[in-house]
Structures are given as structure tokens and as C-alpha cells.
Design an enzyme around this catalytic site. Sequence first.
Site, PDB file in Angstrom:
ATOM      1  N   ASP A   8     -31.043  34.229  -2.633  1.00 37.07           N
ATOM      2  CA  ASP A   8     -30.245  34.669  -3.778  1.00 37.07           C
ATOM      3  C   ASP A   8     -29.692  33.489  -4.568  1.00 37.07           C
ATOM      4  O   ASP A   8     -29.481  33.594  -5.780  1.00 37.07           O
ATOM      5  CB  ASP A   8     -29.066  35.528  -3.301  1.00 37.07           C
ATOM      6  CG  ASP A   8     -29.408  37.010  -3.266  1.00 37.07           C
ATOM      7  OD1 ASP A   8     -30.505  37.376  -3.705  1.00 37.07           O
ATOM      8  OD2 ASP A   8     -28.568  37.792  -2.794  1.00 37.07           O
TER       9      ASP A   8
ATOM     10  N   GLU B 170     -37.724  45.025  -1.375  1.00 33.34           N
ATOM     11  CA  GLU B 170     -37.446  43.888  -2.264  1.00 33.34           C
ATOM     12  C   GLU B 170     -37.249  42.624  -1.429  1.00 33.34           C
ATOM     13  O   GLU B 170     -37.858  41.590  -1.682  1.00 33.34           O
ATOM     14  CB  GLU B 170     -36.190  44.180  -3.082  1.00 33.34           C
ATOM     15  CG  GLU B 170     -35.750  43.033  -3.976  1.00 33.34           C
ATOM     16  CD  GLU B 170     -34.380  43.264  -4.584  1.00 33.34           C
ATOM     17  OE1 GLU B 170     -34.060  42.567  -5.574  1.00 33.34           O
ATOM     18  OE2 GLU B 170     -33.609  44.097  -4.074  1.00 33.34           O
TER      19      GLU B 170
END
Length: 429
Positions: A356, A322
Site C-alpha cells: 500500500d 485484489e
Amino acid sequence: MQRIENPNRDIWPGLLKRPAVSYDDIEDLVLDIFKEVKTMGDNAVKKYAKQFDGADCEDFKVAESEIMAAKAEVPEALKQAIAVAKTNIEKFHNAQKTERLTVDTMPGVRCWQEKRPIEKVGLYIPGGTAPLFSTILMLAIPAKIAGCKEIVLCTPPDKKGNVHPAILYTAQLCGIKTLFKIGGIQAVAAMSLGTESIPKVFKIFGPGNQYVTVAKQVAMRFGTAIDMPAGPSELLVLADDTANAGFVASDLLSQAEHGPDSQVVLVSLSKAFIDEVEKEIKRQLVKLPRKEMAEKAMGNSRLIFMEDAQQALDLINEYGPEHLIICTANEAFFVDNVSNAGSVFIGNYTPESAGDYASGTNHTLPTNGYAKQYSGVNLDSFMKSMTFQKISKEGMKQLGPSIEIMAGAEELEAHKNAVTLRLNELKGQ
């Protein structure tokens, strides 16, 4: 963490296996809840909200007064940080817009493609062990840029029926007006099927626990699309002696603290560097508030020494992480040749946390090896590509005979006649 040196290719599948999660029992539960939501609507949603979240909400919709109260509760420093992230995410996703593509495939035959927004989308925002208000930025911003007409947001409340202030603040900042205080399977079912209060959407986005993951997969059986199959978070770091061991340890732990079923992997070209990272992990781990969760995740994790760069690259592409951090002296070799990764972070000063939160790229990414065939969420995720064509009389004269021959060969006479009638009319003009 399990430590392995120069593993043979024949053990790679077992070595790179994600933490085992059985969805069989969950799937039966999810299907039962979907069936109840379909027949009982809001009453079923209320029942499961109370059962799973302990929340007794008569009205799911977030009131304007709750949003105003949330704005007052969010610290100014956090508001400023969210504003920085919002600006960067908007810049990056605005840059993904494309113009209409037009081609004259032959004289008189014009074909074009243009993108149109998905009209109704649902955003699922986790709010359990961590209120992921950053995910609102990652989903609502591209949805708005794409021009989606209806954006529905669902997020679980606490036992008192309240939603974390940062989630409400960020949602209103992004212009989301339809917010519901429901989470888990019942939220996905409600957005997929529609209830008296909650609109049905065409596509659902957002991360979640194993129950939400299975619910999204079941939603596809009921005609609702999803962003991608997704599961527990994961990170692979590729590093050599030029990397900072403390930085690498912090990156590994940043993913491990997501949950006990997360997985982190270090692939290094240096045995001595692995030693240093192990020491740093132990030193940093004891200071983490989510220490127990991170410790469990580290049990699913690997420290792998590879002495050959090509072998290391092959291992990475086999895993399809990922998130991938590349921190090596010959970074260009890996950057240019990696083919399976959701999002790539390069160099000592590019932590995965940047993606993020605030660098601009999207953090909604494929996990569990799906990076081999899926992209992360981007502007196109909220759009459909539609093709158009227009054929002139001259174009039909040139193209028509080929269509007739092909349709006749497939024995589809009506297809052939649709062209023959037009050609006959043109011959008479």
C-alpha cells in the site's frame, strides 16, 4: 465474521460473493451530472462541489501559495517516509521499461513494436475519510516515467476549500503542476469532458467510492479510457499454523478499516489457527480509531477452513482477490500456482500495508474478481504499444502474391489492387 468448514464447490459462488452494491440509481445521477458538465462546464462543477462537498471554490486550481504552505505543514518524519516510498516505487517502475522489439518476418519485411506514452492522463486522489496521498506516488511516478505530457490531478477539498497538506506536498514532490480542488462525480466528468478550467484527458486513473467508480465507468461512454473497473478494497489471507495469528488479524483489519463495504477473507488449513485469529481480531479491533467502519466490514467477511491444499488454491483462484497474503509452510505450491490475484504478499513479514505504501509495487489493483482478467496499474498502463512496418521492393515481391490471394478470397478488390499495382510496377523495372 461467518465461519465455514470445507465448503462444497456448489456453494462457492454464494460464499465468495462481494457485498452487494446497486449502481442503478447512481448511474442515473452520474449521467445527469455528466450532461450538465458537458453543457455548463465550470458552473456545473461548482454547483456539485458545493452540493456534495460543501465547498464553495471560485477557483478550482491549487495556487502556488497553497503548495508552499503545505510543505511547511508536513512533518519532517513524514517527508522522509514519503521519500523512501518514492525511491522504491521509482526503482520498481523504472525496471518495467522495455526496448523496441524488431522482427524480420521474412526477407524484406521488417515489423517492430514500440511503446509511446498516453499524452494526457487524469489522476483521481480520494481525500474524504482518508487523504490518500500514497496514491499520488502510485500514479504520478509511473506517469512521469512513461513520459505523459500532461498530468491532471483532481482531489476533493474540505468544506473550507482546502486540500490536505500531505496530498499537496506529495503532488509537488512528484512534479505535478496541474492540481484541481474538485472531487467525486464532477471531477471525473470534468476530466473526461473538459471545461473552461479543467483539461480533457485521454485516460483516468485512481480509486474512489461507489460514485467515483460509476463515474469512471460512465466516462468510457464519452470516449475516455480508465485504468480498470474497481470497487471496495478486499484481502484474502491464506495461512496455516506457521503464520502469526496477531499478524494475520492485523492484516485483515487493515483492509476492513477502508470502509464498511470492504471485504476480508481468511482461508486456513488449521481450525486451531482460525480460533486464534478470531481472538486477535476482537482484541485489536477495540483499539482502532476506525472501529465502527471495520466492524461493519467484518460483517461481510469470511473465515474458511480447508483441509486440502489444492481445494484451498482452487477457492483462491475462484475468488480472484485484489490482495492475497500467503503465509504457509508450503508457500511455493501456492505462489507457483495462483493465477488470479492483483498483488501477492508472501511470508510472516510481508504485510499488505507494505504494498500500500512503500515496498515499490503499485497499490492500484483490480477488485470485485476483476483480477481474473485485469492487471494492476503498472508502467504499461500509461503507455500504448504501437506497431510499425517497412517493406522493401524484394519484400513486396515475396509477400505480395499472398496478400493478393487473401484479399481476392475476401472479395475486397481495392485491397488486392493496392498490392497488384505495386507488383506490376516492380515487374516493369
